[in-house]
Design a protein around this motif. Structure first.
Motif, PDB file in Angstrom:
ATOM      1  N   ASN A  44       0.827  -1.204   0.000  1.00  0.00           N
ATOM      2  CA  ASN A  44       0.000   0.000   0.000  1.00  0.00           C
ATOM      3  C   ASN A  44       0.863   1.255   0.000  1.00  0.00           C
ATOM      4  O   ASN A  44       0.548   2.238  -0.687  1.00  0.00           O
ATOM      5  N   GLU A  45       1.956   1.237   0.752  1.00  0.00           N
ATOM      6  CA  GLU A  45       2.859   2.391   0.770  1.00  0.00           C
ATOM      7  C   GLU A  45       3.511   2.589  -0.598  1.00  0.00           C
ATOM      8  O   GLU A  45       3.654   3.728  -1.070  1.00  0.00           O
ATOM      9  N   VAL A  46       3.890   1.499  -1.234  1.00  0.00           N
ATOM     10  CA  VAL A  46       4.474   1.604  -2.568  1.00  0.00           C
ATOM     11  C   VAL A  46       3.452   2.168  -3.545  1.00  0.00           C
ATOM     12  O   VAL A  46       3.756   3.045  -4.371  1.00  0.00           O
ATOM     13  N   ALA A  47       2.209   1.689  -3.436  1.00  0.00           N
ATOM     14  CA  ALA A  47       1.152   2.171  -4.334  1.00  0.00           C
ATOM     15  C   ALA A  47       0.928   3.662  -4.164  1.00  0.00           C
ATOM     16  O   ALA A  47       0.825   4.409  -5.149  1.00  0.00           O
ATOM     17  N   HIS A  48       0.850   4.124  -2.923  1.00  0.00           N
ATOM     18  CA  HIS A  48       0.607   5.545  -2.676  1.00  0.00           C
ATOM     19  C   HIS A  48       1.768   6.409  -3.150  1.00  0.00           C
ATOM     20  O   HIS A  48       1.562   7.539  -3.607  1.00  0.00           O
ATOM     21  N   SER A  49       2.979   5.896  -3.055  1.00  0.00           N
ATOM     22  CA  SER A  49       4.145   6.703  -3.417  1.00  0.00           C
ATOM     23  C   SER A  49       4.454   6.674  -4.904  1.00  0.00           C
ATOM     24  O   SER A  49       4.966   7.660  -5.451  1.00  0.00           O
ATOM     25  N   TRP A  50       4.111   5.557  -5.580  1.00  0.00           N
ATOM     26  CA  TRP A  50       4.634   5.383  -6.927  1.00  0.00           C
ATOM     27  C   TRP A  50       3.602   5.191  -8.037  1.00  0.00           C
ATOM     28  O   TRP A  50       3.920   5.414  -9.210  1.00  0.00           O
ATOM     29  N   ALA A  51       2.383   4.800  -7.715  1.00  0.00           N
ATOM     30  CA  ALA A  51       1.408   4.550  -8.789  1.00  0.00           C
ATOM     31  C   ALA A  51       1.138   5.813  -9.602  1.00  0.00           C
ATOM     32  O   ALA A  51       1.059   5.772 -10.835  1.00  0.00           O
ATOM     33  N   GLY A  52       1.024   6.940  -8.945  1.00  0.00           N
ATOM     34  CA  GLY A  52       0.791   8.189  -9.659  1.00  0.00           C
ATOM     35  C   GLY A  52       1.986   8.622 -10.479  1.00  0.00           C
ATOM     36  O   GLY A  52       1.837   9.288 -11.524  1.00  0.00           O
ATOM     37  N   GLU A  53       3.183   8.237 -10.025  1.00  0.00           N
ATOM     38  CA  GLU A  53       4.396   8.630 -10.742  1.00  0.00           C
ATOM     39  C   GLU A  53       4.490   7.992 -12.124  1.00  0.00           C
ATOM     40  O   GLU A  53       5.174   8.514 -13.007  1.00  0.00           O
ATOM     41  N   VAL A  54       3.817   6.874 -12.299  1.00  0.00           N
ATOM     42  CA  VAL A  54       3.817   6.220 -13.606  1.00  0.00           C
ATOM     43  C   VAL A  54       3.367   7.201 -14.690  1.00  0.00           C
ATOM     44  O   VAL A  54       3.910   7.220 -15.803  1.00  0.00           O
ATOM     45  N   PHE A  55       2.384   8.029 -14.352  1.00  0.00           N
ATOM     46  CA  PHE A  55       1.802   8.935 -15.345  1.00  0.00           C
ATOM     47  C   PHE A  55       2.608  10.215 -15.528  1.00  0.00           C
ATOM     48  O   PHE A  55       2.195  11.114 -16.265  1.00  0.00           O
ATOM     49  N   THR A  56       3.758  10.293 -14.875  1.00  0.00           N
ATOM     50  CA  THR A  56       4.658  11.428 -15.087  1.00  0.00           C
ATOM     51  C   THR A  56       5.930  11.007 -15.816  1.00  0.00           C
ATOM     52  O   THR A  56       6.787  11.849 -16.087  1.00  0.00           O
ATOM     53  N   ASP A  57       6.035   9.721 -16.136  1.00  0.00           N
ATOM     54  CA  ASP A  57       7.241   9.217 -16.788  1.00  0.00           C
ATOM     55  C   ASP A  57       7.186   9.562 -18.277  1.00  0.00           C
ATOM     56  O   ASP A  57       6.482   8.918 -19.060  1.00  0.00           O
ATOM     57  N   GLU A  58       7.931  10.577 -18.662  1.00  0.00           N
ATOM     58  CA  GLU A  58       7.888  11.071 -20.036  1.00  0.00           C
ATOM     59  C   GLU A  58       8.601  10.152 -21.030  1.00  0.00           C
ATOM     60  O   GLU A  58       8.532  10.372 -22.245  1.00  0.00           O
ATOM     61  N   ARG A  59       9.257   9.122 -20.541  1.00  0.00           N
ATOM     62  CA  ARG A  59       9.867   8.145 -21.439  1.00  0.00           C
ATOM     63  C   ARG A  59       8.810   7.261 -22.099  1.00  0.00           C
ATOM     64  O   ARG A  59       9.081   6.606 -23.101  1.00  0.00           O
ATOM     65  N   LEU A  60       7.624   7.242 -21.516  1.00  0.00           N
ATOM     66  CA  LEU A  60       6.538   6.378 -21.982  1.00  0.00           C
ATOM     67  C   LEU A  60       5.441   7.203 -22.613  1.00  0.00           C
ATOM     68  O   LEU A  60       5.136   8.313 -22.145  1.00  0.00           O
ATOM     69  N   ASP A  61       4.808   6.665 -23.655  1.00  0.00           N
ATOM     70  CA  ASP A  61       3.607   7.342 -24.152  1.00  0.00           C
ATOM     71  C   ASP A  61       2.446   6.989 -23.232  1.00  0.00           C
ATOM     72  O   ASP A  61       2.578   6.148 -22.326  1.00  0.00           O
ATOM     73  N   VAL A  62       1.301   7.621 -23.429  1.00  0.00           N
ATOM     74  CA  VAL A  62       0.195   7.473 -22.480  1.00  0.00           C
ATOM     75  C   VAL A  62      -0.290   6.031 -22.417  1.00  0.00           C
ATOM     76  O   VAL A  62      -0.578   5.510 -21.332  1.00  0.00           O
ATOM     77  N   ALA A  63      -0.397   5.371 -23.555  1.00  0.00           N
ATOM     78  CA  ALA A  63      -0.847   3.981 -23.558  1.00  0.00           C
ATOM     79  C   ALA A  63       0.101   3.097 -22.754  1.00  0.00           C
ATOM     80  O   ALA A  63      -0.335   2.213 -22.004  1.00  0.00           O
ATOM     81  N   GLU A  64       1.404   3.336 -22.901  1.00  0.00           N
ATOM     82  CA  GLU A  64       2.387   2.560 -22.140  1.00  0.00           C
ATOM     83  C   GLU A  64       2.270   2.854 -20.655  1.00  0.00           C
ATOM     84  O   GLU A  64       2.434   1.948 -19.815  1.00  0.00           O
ATOM     85  N   GLN A  65       1.979   4.094 -20.301  1.00  0.00           N
ATOM     86  CA  GLN A  65       1.776   4.437 -18.893  1.00  0.00           C
ATOM     87  C   GLN A  65       0.598   3.672 -18.307  1.00  0.00           C
ATOM     88  O   GLN A  65       0.668   3.153 -17.187  1.00  0.00           O
ATOM     89  N   VAL A  66      -0.481   3.603 -19.058  1.00  0.00           N
ATOM     90  CA  VAL A  66      -1.665   2.892 -18.576  1.00  0.00           C
ATOM     91  C   VAL A  66      -1.361   1.412 -18.376  1.00  0.00           C
ATOM     92  O   VAL A  66      -1.705   0.820 -17.345  1.00  0.00           O
ATOM     93  N   ARG A  67      -0.709   0.806 -19.350  1.00  0.00           N
ATOM     94  CA  ARG A  67      -0.376  -0.616 -19.232  1.00  0.00           C
ATOM     95  C   ARG A  67       0.559  -0.854 -18.044  1.00  0.00           C
ATOM     96  O   ARG A  67       0.426  -1.851 -17.319  1.00  0.00           O
ATOM     97  N   LEU A  68       1.485   0.057 -17.833  1.00  0.00           N
ATOM     98  CA  LEU A  68       2.404  -0.078 -16.706  1.00  0.00           C
ATOM     99  C   LEU A  68       1.653   0.051 -15.389  1.00  0.00           C
ATOM    100  O   LEU A  68       1.921  -0.688 -14.427  1.00  0.00           O
TER     101      LEU A  68
END
Length: 252
Positions: free
Chosen positions: A38-62
């Motif tokens: 749960n701590e990992v989810a709260h700290s990092w799940a939102g960060e997936v959508f800020t990773d500019e190395r990935l396009d939006v579809a890749e962010q969603v799949r990740l």
């Protein structure tokens, strides 16, 4: 595949120093302090959508891979935030394919069904689209083909569909009743439609549907639900004493 999504999420977290150990998770910067999923989810799940190395579809799949890895409801919250936020919506095909795949998987899907129930289905702005995407659009195919995975998805969706507006779900309910394997989930959906704070049903139509369900005679709450529907009650909170009256009547 879901397995690949898990490995992608594990690899992505490791790039940021978050690794899984026998005791849970650890951050390379604070190695002596174990982290919960749960701590990992709260700290990092939102960060997936800020990773500019990935396009939006890749962010969603990740993000869905992180959900599979952590099995934590908060990941679904971040997916919804990203979809409904200023940079949304997310690509609908990728978003809803992610939900459908996890609803069809043999593994536990509680985080996914809870997300549908309290976030997508209870929100009148998203209920119709969400319900259509995870079941309504292909209910005829589900019933006709009867494959295990899609029946599993249908059952999970029906059981948590209480908050979906009745006009949105009625046709799907009327189609699903043709498949006996979906009768118990349909009953759960009807029961939640009566009891959930945001539940919705039409008593006459719901009663007719209830009459078509083949359920064990000792199904919990079956006589009570039938009783309140016969009396024309559409919601527990509109008639708070009706259910208690039905319970007393069923125990006489």
């Amino acid at each position: 595949m879901i397995t690949q999504a898990v490995e992608d999420a594990r690899r992505w977290l490791a790039e940021w120093g978050i690794v899984e150990t026998g005791d849970g998770w650890v951050d390379a910067e604070v190695p002596g302090r174990p982290l919960t999923a749960n701590e990992v989810a709260h700290s990092w799940a939102g960060e997936v959508f800020t990773d500019e190395r990935l396009d939006v579809a890749e962010q969603v799949r990740l993000a869905f891979g992180m959900l599979d890895l952590l099995d934590d409801y908060w990941v679904t919250c971040e997916i919804r935030f990203a979809d409904r936020g200023s940079d949304g919506p997310l690509p609908a095909d990728v978003l809803w394919d992610g939900y459908r795949r996890r609803l069809e998987a043999a593994r536990d899907a509680e985080a996914v069904t809870y997300s549908l129930w309290v976030d997508w289905f209870e929100d009148r702005d998203t209920a119709a689209t969400a319900f259509a995407e995870v079941l309504g659009n292909d209910i005829d195919q589900v019933v006709e083909e009867g494959q295990d995975a899609v029946i599993r998805r249908a059952g999970r969706v029906l059981a948590c569909s209480g908050p979906v507006p009745w006009p949105v779900k009625q046709k799907t309910y009327d189609t699903a009743v043709r498949l006996p394997a979906l009768h118990v989930p349909l009953f759960k959906g009807l029961l939640a439609g009566y009891h959930d704070v945001y539940g919705d049903l039409e008593p006459t139509a719901a009663l007719a549907l209830l009459a078509r369900l083949h359920l064990p005679a000792d199904t919990p709450h079956l006589p009570e639900l039938r009783s309140v529907l016969v009396a024309g009650h559409r919601h527990h909170y509109r008639s708070p004493h009706a259910w208690d009256d039905a319970v007393r009547a069923s125990t006489r």
